[in-house]
Design an enzyme around this catalytic site. Sequence first.
Site, PDB file in Angstrom:
ATOM      1  N   CYS A  58      -3.364   9.034  17.245  1.00  0.00           N
ATOM      2  CA  CYS A  58      -2.648   7.654  17.745  1.00  0.00           C
ATOM      3  C   CYS A  58      -1.154   7.810  18.342  1.00  0.00           C
ATOM      4  O   CYS A  58      -0.389   8.554  18.034  1.00  0.00           O
ATOM      5  CB  CYS A  58      -2.010   6.937  16.253  1.00  0.00           C
ATOM      6  SG  CYS A  58      -1.224   5.179  16.673  1.00  0.00           S
ATOM      7  N   CYS A  64       5.419   5.361  13.472  1.00  0.00           N
ATOM      8  CA  CYS A  64       4.963   4.512  12.788  1.00  0.00           C
ATOM      9  C   CYS A  64       5.073   5.029  11.275  1.00  0.00           C
ATOM     10  O   CYS A  64       4.677   6.157  11.005  1.00  0.00           O
ATOM     11  CB  CYS A  64       3.524   4.092  13.081  1.00  0.00           C
ATOM     12  SG  CYS A  64       2.823   2.936  11.922  1.00  0.00           S
ATOM     13  N   CYS A  67       0.782   6.127   9.066  1.00  0.00           N
ATOM     14  CA  CYS A  67       0.252   7.230   8.600  1.00  0.00           C
ATOM     15  C   CYS A  67       1.194   8.550   8.479  1.00  0.00           C
ATOM     16  O   CYS A  67       2.307   8.676   9.363  1.00  0.00           O
ATOM     17  CB  CYS A  67      -0.767   7.584   9.860  1.00  0.00           C
ATOM     18  SG  CYS A  67      -2.173   6.493   9.750  1.00  0.00           S
ATOM     19  N   CYS A 137      -3.926  -0.716  16.409  1.00  0.00           N
ATOM     20  CA  CYS A 137      -4.044   0.328  15.393  1.00  0.00           C
ATOM     21  C   CYS A 137      -5.526   1.095  15.321  1.00  0.00           C
ATOM     22  O   CYS A 137      -6.475   0.440  14.860  1.00  0.00           O
ATOM     23  CB  CYS A 137      -3.600  -0.323  14.276  1.00  0.00           C
ATOM     24  SG  CYS A 137      -3.631   0.652  12.752  1.00  0.00           S
ATOM     25  N   GLN A 231     -11.877  -3.118  -1.606  1.00  0.00           N
ATOM     26  CA  GLN A 231     -11.514  -1.747  -1.136  1.00  0.00           C
ATOM     27  C   GLN A 231     -11.489  -1.776   0.215  1.00  0.00           C
ATOM     28  O   GLN A 231     -11.930  -2.331   1.061  1.00  0.00           O
ATOM     29  CB  GLN A 231     -12.878  -0.935  -1.297  1.00  0.00           C
ATOM     30  CG  GLN A 231     -13.104  -0.760  -2.940  1.00  0.00           C
ATOM     31  CD  GLN A 231     -12.114   0.137  -3.576  1.00  0.00           C
ATOM     32  OE1 GLN A 231     -11.222   0.639  -3.189  1.00  0.00           O
ATOM     33  NE2 GLN A 231     -12.170   0.043  -5.186  1.00  0.00           N
ATOM     34  N   ASP A 278     -11.709  -9.324 -16.009  1.00  0.00           N
ATOM     35  CA  ASP A 278     -10.479  -8.900 -15.065  1.00  0.00           C
ATOM     36  C   ASP A 278      -9.269 -10.113 -15.041  1.00  0.00           C
ATOM     37  O   ASP A 278      -9.832 -11.154 -15.553  1.00  0.00           O
ATOM     38  CB  ASP A 278     -10.864  -8.916 -13.478  1.00  0.00           C
ATOM     39  CG  ASP A 278      -9.969  -8.505 -12.589  1.00  0.00           C
ATOM     40  OD1 ASP A 278     -10.215  -7.241 -12.163  1.00  0.00           O
ATOM     41  OD2 ASP A 278      -8.647  -8.908 -12.306  1.00  0.00           O
ATOM     42  N   ASP A 325     -11.674   0.432 -13.575  1.00  0.00           N
ATOM     43  CA  ASP A 325     -11.173   0.498 -12.163  1.00  0.00           C
ATOM     44  C   ASP A 325      -9.990  -0.190 -12.009  1.00  0.00           C
ATOM     45  O   ASP A 325      -9.621  -1.230 -11.650  1.00  0.00           O
ATOM     46  CB  ASP A 325     -12.191   0.017 -11.246  1.00  0.00           C
ATOM     47  CG  ASP A 325     -11.728   0.141  -9.722  1.00  0.00           C
ATOM     48  OD1 ASP A 325     -10.872   0.945  -9.624  1.00  0.00           O
ATOM     49  OD2 ASP A 325     -12.349  -0.698  -9.035  1.00  0.00           O
ATOM     50  N   CYS A 351      -6.945   4.672  -8.373  1.00  0.00           N
ATOM     51  CA  CYS A 351      -6.424   4.719  -6.987  1.00  0.00           C
ATOM     52  C   CYS A 351      -5.017   5.475  -7.085  1.00  0.00           C
ATOM     53  O   CYS A 351      -4.355   5.934  -6.066  1.00  0.00           O
ATOM     54  CB  CYS A 351      -6.044   3.477  -6.483  1.00  0.00           C
ATOM     55  SG  CYS A 351      -5.143   2.227  -7.377  1.00  0.00           S
TER      56      CYS A 351
END
Length: 393
Positions: A58, A64, A67, A137, A231, A278, A325, A351
């Site tokens: 990129c 930026c 990343c 992007c 996701q 949930d 999850d 995560c």
Amino acid sequence: MQTITIEGLGRKGEGVAHVDGQAVFVPLALPGEQVSLGEGVGDTCVVDPSPDRVTPLCPYFGQCGGCQLQHMGPNIYRRFKTDLVERPLQQVGIDARVERFIDASDSGRRRATLHARNNMAGYMRARSHDLLDIGRCPILVPALAQAPEIARAIGTEVGACDASFTASDTGIDVELRNIQKGARPDRLVPLANRFGLARLSYGREMLLLRQQPRVRMGKAEVNLPMGSFLQATAEAEEALARYVLESVGKARSVADLFCGVGPFALRLAERAKVYAADADKPAIAALDDAVRHTKGLKAVTAQARDLFRDPLTRFELGYDCVVLDPPRAGAAAQVKEIAASKVGHVVMIACDPGTFARDAASLVQAGFMLEGLVAVDQFAWSAHIEVAATFRR
């Protein structure tokens, strides 16, 4: 300038060295490199590049803040990501190794939040609160190629705001947040029509609906609620769902906790009875609607329930298998009840490797064994990784 040797990598992928006994963190530096340090971060210069260094994909990389790892070659990149999973487990006394590393980022991210400031749009600059205006992007799916242009047009109309984009099967869904007081988001309807958005909303208030955003999950099609979780990549959802199905195996009854809109529950229901819970009420309603409109599923009970404050108790956990999850905070309260129950089989998706390690330690202390540890990389070039693991008593 002072020249130092980078010794390793920090948690965010920055190079780490020691000067006079103090740790020094150098962004975008790799182990083994000789680096000259100036007065500021921008004055840092790599004198002797590592063979693991590659050309970033990129043009905004380094400026930026989105990343952090595009300068890493494939071998050191995979080692770094794997270490993000294994190190927290080692710190809680669990000696486990990642058995599989799954690259789930090929087609790009289908979700992104861009910041708009008048006639600028993009991500925040690295280590800054200033906005970097971008034209494209490259880590987004092709369907979101226009996202910066759309965000810029929105900011021009209503001023500073954040625009969350989701590429659904039926078009682009945009949710606006943090609009300045006095702005009139209703002025955006012509703009949304011009760009062909499927839906535009602000604070869960519908501004425009041209086409209901939908995503296929197994046999089912789910109508995405405004602001719902999904996701980041379609590949990650598929990879995690395959893992869950394989790990659950022939269980006849499954509790899917922190189920969201049902990426696991809907697929599990093709073979087992499912209880899904949930705290997100619109997500539960969307799951329940998908179940009612999908043929060939076994019974699914979907319940809106805050599993942090009101976890399923050990007396309610009469299931062959429990799937977890949770969000980044983990599932400490629910894991405590699982540990005290008779459940013998748990599949966990996480995560955050840190809270995953904490919850894994609680299960191991209760007599479970961890197996099938997998790292799923959907947040390519960032210091984030998804974890999947199976626990059996």
